[in-house]
Design a protein around this motif. Sequence first.
Motif, mmCIF file in Angstrom:
data_model
loop_
_atom_site.group_PDB
_atom_site.id
_atom_site.type_symbol
_atom_site.label_atom_id
_atom_site.label_comp_id
_atom_site.label_asym_id
_atom_site.label_seq_id
_atom_site.Cartn_x
_atom_site.Cartn_y
_atom_site.Cartn_z
ATOM 1 N N HIS A 160 0.866 -1.141 0.104
ATOM 2 C CA HIS A 160 -0.118 -0.010 -0.035
ATOM 3 C C HIS A 160 0.870 1.238 0.089
ATOM 4 O O HIS A 160 0.591 2.254 -0.888
ATOM 5 N N ARG A 161 2.091 1.169 0.880
ATOM 6 C CA ARG A 161 2.716 2.410 0.833
ATOM 7 C C ARG A 161 3.516 2.674 -0.580
ATOM 8 O O ARG A 161 3.674 3.694 -0.990
ATOM 9 N N ARG A 162 3.930 1.381 -1.176
ATOM 10 C CA ARG A 162 4.403 1.646 -2.456
ATOM 11 C C ARG A 162 3.445 2.155 -3.339
ATOM 12 O O ARG A 162 4.013 3.227 -4.411
ATOM 13 N N VAL A 163 2.353 1.789 -3.485
ATOM 14 C CA VAL A 163 1.381 2.281 -4.412
ATOM 15 C C VAL A 163 1.112 3.819 -4.084
ATOM 16 O O VAL A 163 1.028 4.570 -4.999
ATOM 17 N N ILE A 164 0.804 4.215 -2.968
ATOM 18 C CA ILE A 164 0.489 5.649 -2.649
ATOM 19 C C ILE A 164 1.842 6.551 -3.010
ATOM 20 O O ILE A 164 1.473 7.469 -3.507
ATOM 21 N N ARG A 183 -0.473 11.571 -10.775
ATOM 22 C CA ARG A 183 -1.443 12.864 -11.072
ATOM 23 C C ARG A 183 -2.565 12.302 -10.311
ATOM 24 O O ARG A 183 -3.345 13.424 -9.981
ATOM 25 N N LEU A 184 -3.114 11.142 -10.087
ATOM 26 C CA LEU A 184 -4.252 10.880 -9.625
ATOM 27 C C LEU A 184 -4.271 9.652 -8.550
ATOM 28 O O LEU A 184 -3.605 8.499 -9.009
ATOM 29 N N LEU A 185 -4.784 9.658 -7.524
ATOM 30 C CA LEU A 185 -4.583 8.566 -6.458
ATOM 31 C C LEU A 185 -6.332 8.135 -6.159
ATOM 32 O O LEU A 185 -6.726 9.078 -5.553
ATOM 33 N N TYR A 186 -6.773 7.088 -6.712
ATOM 34 C CA TYR A 186 -8.182 6.682 -6.166
ATOM 35 C C TYR A 186 -8.056 5.553 -5.228
ATOM 36 O O TYR A 186 -7.423 4.329 -5.480
ATOM 37 N N ASP A 205 -4.053 14.893 -7.357
ATOM 38 C CA ASP A 205 -5.436 14.888 -6.622
ATOM 39 C C ASP A 205 -5.627 13.464 -6.265
ATOM 40 O O ASP A 205 -5.413 12.423 -6.704
ATOM 41 N N VAL A 206 -6.609 13.498 -5.180
ATOM 42 C CA VAL A 206 -6.802 12.061 -4.472
ATOM 43 C C VAL A 206 -8.306 11.943 -4.080
ATOM 44 O O VAL A 206 -8.866 13.067 -3.937
ATOM 45 N N ILE A 207 -8.680 10.792 -4.855
ATOM 46 C CA ILE A 207 -10.278 10.468 -4.852
ATOM 47 C C ILE A 207 -10.260 9.474 -3.517
ATOM 48 O O ILE A 207 -9.583 8.434 -4.080
#
Length: 149
Positions: free
Chosen positions: A31-35, A40-43, A69-71
Amino acid sequence: TVQVLRTRSRVRRSPFAFGPKPWVRELEAAHRRVIMSAERLLYIEAQFLRYWPAAKWIAARARQRPDLDVIVLLPNAPEEVAFEGDRNPAHRHGEWLQTRSLRYLRRKLGRRLGLFSLAKPAPLTEGEVDENAPRATAYGAGVIHVHAK
């Protein structure tokens, strides 16, 4: 890519221990690696966003990437709370943890953060409303399970 990730704990031997001792944390690391790789966008679509380190990772990545941007898509309330009216201390604490994380993200990301919950497109009729489960609605409409869309 398909991965099998583990989270394992060990028993703490101390009489003053609170909970198990984390041992294998592969899921947390993934999860840390993905974040931290978001450009440009984290969903994020999840049942909960309570884990304080995850909120800190998101804020850190947003600092590194000013155009990020974070959704976040979350249910209106935990299922046991929304549909069963369960207000035990564990659920209340979990909701407090999530509120703390979301407030922190709102403060750090401002307009770059979108918080969403799913609801049916039409209000519930009087016969459909469950008086014992007031949190099972969103603005008068029935909620949709996050993973059932």
